[in-house]
Design a protein around this motif. Structure first.
Motif, PDB file in Angstrom:
ATOM      1  N   ARG A 154       0.808  -1.227   0.000  1.00 54.52           N
ATOM      2  CA  ARG A 154       0.000   0.000   0.000  1.00 54.52           C
ATOM      3  C   ARG A 154       0.836   1.269   0.000  1.00 54.52           C
ATOM      4  NH1 ARG A 154      -4.608   0.568   3.613  1.00 54.52           N
ATOM      5  NH2 ARG A 154      -5.381   1.756   1.852  1.00 54.52           N
ATOM      6  N   LEU A 155       2.051   1.218   0.576  1.00 55.85           N
ATOM      7  CA  LEU A 155       2.836   2.450   0.730  1.00 55.85           C
ATOM      8  C   LEU A 155       4.218   2.406   0.094  1.00 55.85           C
ATOM      9  CD1 LEU A 155       1.968   3.127   4.473  1.00 55.85           C
ATOM     10  CD2 LEU A 155       0.886   4.112   2.445  1.00 55.85           C
ATOM     11  N   GLY A 156       4.624   1.269  -0.450  1.00 55.40           N
ATOM     12  CA  GLY A 156       6.014   1.110  -0.887  1.00 55.40           C
ATOM     13  C   GLY A 156       6.834   0.740   0.337  1.00 55.40           C
ATOM     14  N   GLY A 157       8.123   0.566   0.158  1.00 57.07           N
ATOM     15  CA  GLY A 157       8.901   0.215   1.330  1.00 57.07           C
ATOM     16  C   GLY A 157      10.359  -0.029   1.027  1.00 57.07           C
ATOM     17  N   LYS A 158      11.145  -0.099   2.091  1.00 57.05           N
ATOM     18  CA  LYS A 158      12.585  -0.277   1.948  1.00 57.05           C
ATOM     19  C   LYS A 158      12.922  -1.659   1.420  1.00 57.05           C
ATOM     20  CE  LYS A 158      13.496  -1.845   6.628  1.00 57.05           C
ATOM     21  NZ  LYS A 158      14.283  -1.669   7.810  1.00 57.05           N
ATOM     22  N   ALA A 159      14.125  -1.764   0.908  1.00 61.24           N
ATOM     23  CA  ALA A 159      14.587  -3.030   0.336  1.00 61.24           C
ATOM     24  C   ALA A 159      14.833  -4.054   1.432  1.00 61.24           C
ATOM     25  CB  ALA A 159      15.858  -2.793  -0.463  1.00 61.24           C
ATOM     26  N   HIS A 160      14.316  -5.245   1.239  1.00 62.99           N
ATOM     27  CA  HIS A 160      14.598  -6.376   2.114  1.00 62.99           C
ATOM     28  C   HIS A 160      15.363  -7.452   1.368  1.00 62.99           C
ATOM     29  CE1 HIS A 160      10.945  -5.421   4.885  1.00 62.99           C
ATOM     30  NE2 HIS A 160      11.985  -4.674   5.148  1.00 62.99           N
ATOM     31  N   TRP A 161      15.497  -7.293   0.062  1.00 67.32           N
ATOM     32  CA  TRP A 161      16.123  -8.294  -0.816  1.00 67.32           C
ATOM     33  C   TRP A 161      17.099  -7.560  -1.724  1.00 67.32           C
ATOM     34  CZ3 TRP A 161      14.184 -13.418  -0.828  1.00 67.32           C
ATOM     35  CH2 TRP A 161      13.000 -13.599  -0.119  1.00 67.32           C
ATOM     36  N   GLY A 162      18.255  -7.258  -1.275  1.00 67.93           N
ATOM     37  CA  GLY A 162      19.201  -6.542  -2.132  1.00 67.93           C
ATOM     38  C   GLY A 162      18.952  -5.048  -2.101  1.00 67.93           C
ATOM     39  N   ASP A 163      19.170  -4.408  -3.244  1.00 67.48           N
ATOM     40  CA  ASP A 163      19.132  -2.942  -3.312  1.00 67.48           C
ATOM     41  C   ASP A 163      17.797  -2.344  -3.744  1.00 67.48           C
ATOM     42  OD1 ASP A 163      21.815  -2.977  -2.639  1.00 67.48           O
ATOM     43  OD2 ASP A 163      22.472  -2.964  -4.731  1.00 67.48           O
ATOM     44  N   MET A 164      16.903  -3.137  -4.281  1.00 65.82           N
ATOM     45  CA  MET A 164      15.681  -2.580  -4.850  1.00 65.82           C
ATOM     46  C   MET A 164      14.553  -2.532  -3.822  1.00 65.82           C
ATOM     47  SD  MET A 164      13.757  -3.745  -8.267  1.00 65.82           S
ATOM     48  CE  MET A 164      13.148  -2.452  -9.296  1.00 65.82           C
ATOM     49  N   ALA A 165      14.036  -1.328  -3.608  1.00 65.27           N
ATOM     50  CA  ALA A 165      12.901  -1.151  -2.702  1.00 65.27           C
ATOM     51  C   ALA A 165      11.594  -1.364  -3.466  1.00 65.27           C
ATOM     52  CB  ALA A 165      12.923   0.262  -2.115  1.00 65.27           C
ATOM     53  N   MET A 166      10.521  -1.638  -2.747  1.00 69.97           N
ATOM     54  CA  MET A 166       9.198  -1.720  -3.360  1.00 69.97           C
ATOM     55  C   MET A 166       8.812  -0.316  -3.794  1.00 69.97           C
ATOM     56  SD  MET A 166       6.425  -3.331  -4.206  1.00 69.97           S
ATOM     57  CE  MET A 166       5.790  -4.719  -3.310  1.00 69.97           C
ATOM     58  N   PRO A 167       8.545  -0.105  -5.086  1.00 72.07           N
ATOM     59  CA  PRO A 167       8.191   1.243  -5.556  1.00 72.07           C
ATOM     60  C   PRO A 167       6.910   1.759  -4.903  1.00 72.07           C
ATOM     61  CG  PRO A 167       8.619  -0.242  -7.401  1.00 72.07           C
ATOM     62  CD  PRO A 167       8.569  -1.081  -6.154  1.00 72.07           C
ATOM     63  N   LEU A 168       6.764   3.050  -4.927  1.00 76.26           N
ATOM     64  CA  LEU A 168       5.537   3.678  -4.449  1.00 76.26           C
ATOM     65  C   LEU A 168       4.373   3.243  -5.330  1.00 76.26           C
ATOM     66  CD1 LEU A 168       6.925   7.278  -3.891  1.00 76.26           C
ATOM     67  CD2 LEU A 168       6.424   5.555  -2.143  1.00 76.26           C
ATOM     68  N   PRO A 169       3.171   3.186  -4.775  1.00 75.89           N
ATOM     69  CA  PRO A 169       2.019   2.773  -5.581  1.00 75.89           C
ATOM     70  C   PRO A 169       1.841   3.606  -6.854  1.00 75.89           C
ATOM     71  CG  PRO A 169       1.432   2.778  -3.273  1.00 75.89           C
ATOM     72  CD  PRO A 169       2.812   3.394  -3.376  1.00 75.89           C
ATOM     73  N   ALA A 170       2.114   4.885  -6.784  1.00 73.51           N
ATOM     74  CA  ALA A 170       1.962   5.747  -7.967  1.00 73.51           C
ATOM     75  C   ALA A 170       2.877   5.310  -9.107  1.00 73.51           C
ATOM     76  CB  ALA A 170       2.247   7.195  -7.592  1.00 73.51           C
ATOM     77  N   ASP A 171       3.982   4.654  -8.771  1.00 75.74           N
ATOM     78  CA  ASP A 171       4.932   4.201  -9.786  1.00 75.74           C
ATOM     79  C   ASP A 171       4.621   2.804 -10.305  1.00 75.74           C
ATOM     80  OD1 ASP A 171       6.329   6.583  -9.484  1.00 75.74           O
ATOM     81  OD2 ASP A 171       7.621   5.738  -7.923  1.00 75.74           O
ATOM     82  N   ARG A 172       3.563   2.175  -9.789  1.00 72.34           N
ATOM     83  CA  ARG A 172       3.241   0.812 -10.217  1.00 72.34           C
ATOM     84  C   ARG A 172       1.750   0.558 -10.345  1.00 72.34           C
ATOM     85  NH1 ARG A 172       2.184  -1.579  -5.237  1.00 72.34           N
ATOM     86  NH2 ARG A 172       3.271  -0.505  -3.584  1.00 72.34           N
ATOM     87  N   GLY A 173       1.011   1.527 -10.822  1.00 71.19           N
ATOM     88  CA  GLY A 173      -0.398   1.284 -11.119  1.00 71.19           C
ATOM     89  C   GLY A 173      -1.379   2.082 -10.307  1.00 71.19           C
TER      90      GLY A 173
END
Length: 111
Positions: A74-93
């Motif tokens: 719902r909000l995006g978030g910090k990386a837990h698997w390497g360097d890539m964070a979960m993008p913000l919702p606006a950046d993914r639909g």
């Protein structure tokens, strides 16, 4: 009864039993497409982000994982698997409702 016929019937029975007891939920395809999940994830192999199977294996038995994962969706978030964070919702639909986040997380954790 011929041996091949018996073997086929046993194999079919085993497949039916497996299908009846498999716990994977059906893919919520519309949500997966709407939120561009497959841009970074795949079902079974790491791509830009961990696979859904890896996420399920890591978090399936964690007591508060479902809540954390829904929050991250719902909000995006910090990386837990390497360097890539979960993008913000606006950046993914766009924004995702709590109900849709729950549906996606339940599906991922069922992998």
């Amino acid at each position: 009864m011929n041996v091949l016929s018996r073997s086929c019937r046993l194999a079919c029975a085993a497949l039916m039993l497996f299908a009846a007891t498999a716990k994977a939920e059906p893919e919520p395809a519309a949500l997966v497409d709407q939120h561009h999940c497959m841009f970074c994830h795949t079902r079974d192999a790491p791509f830009l982000a961990p696979s859904f199977e890896q996420i399920a294996a890591r978090y399936r038995n964690e007591p508060n994982a479902r809540i954390m994962l829904e929050h991250k969706l719902r909000l995006g978030g910090k990386a837990h698997w390497g360097d890539m964070a979960m993008p913000l919702p606006a950046d993914r639909g766009g924004p995702i409702s709590a109900e849709d986040a729950h549906t996606l997380v339940q599906w991922v954790l069922s992998q």
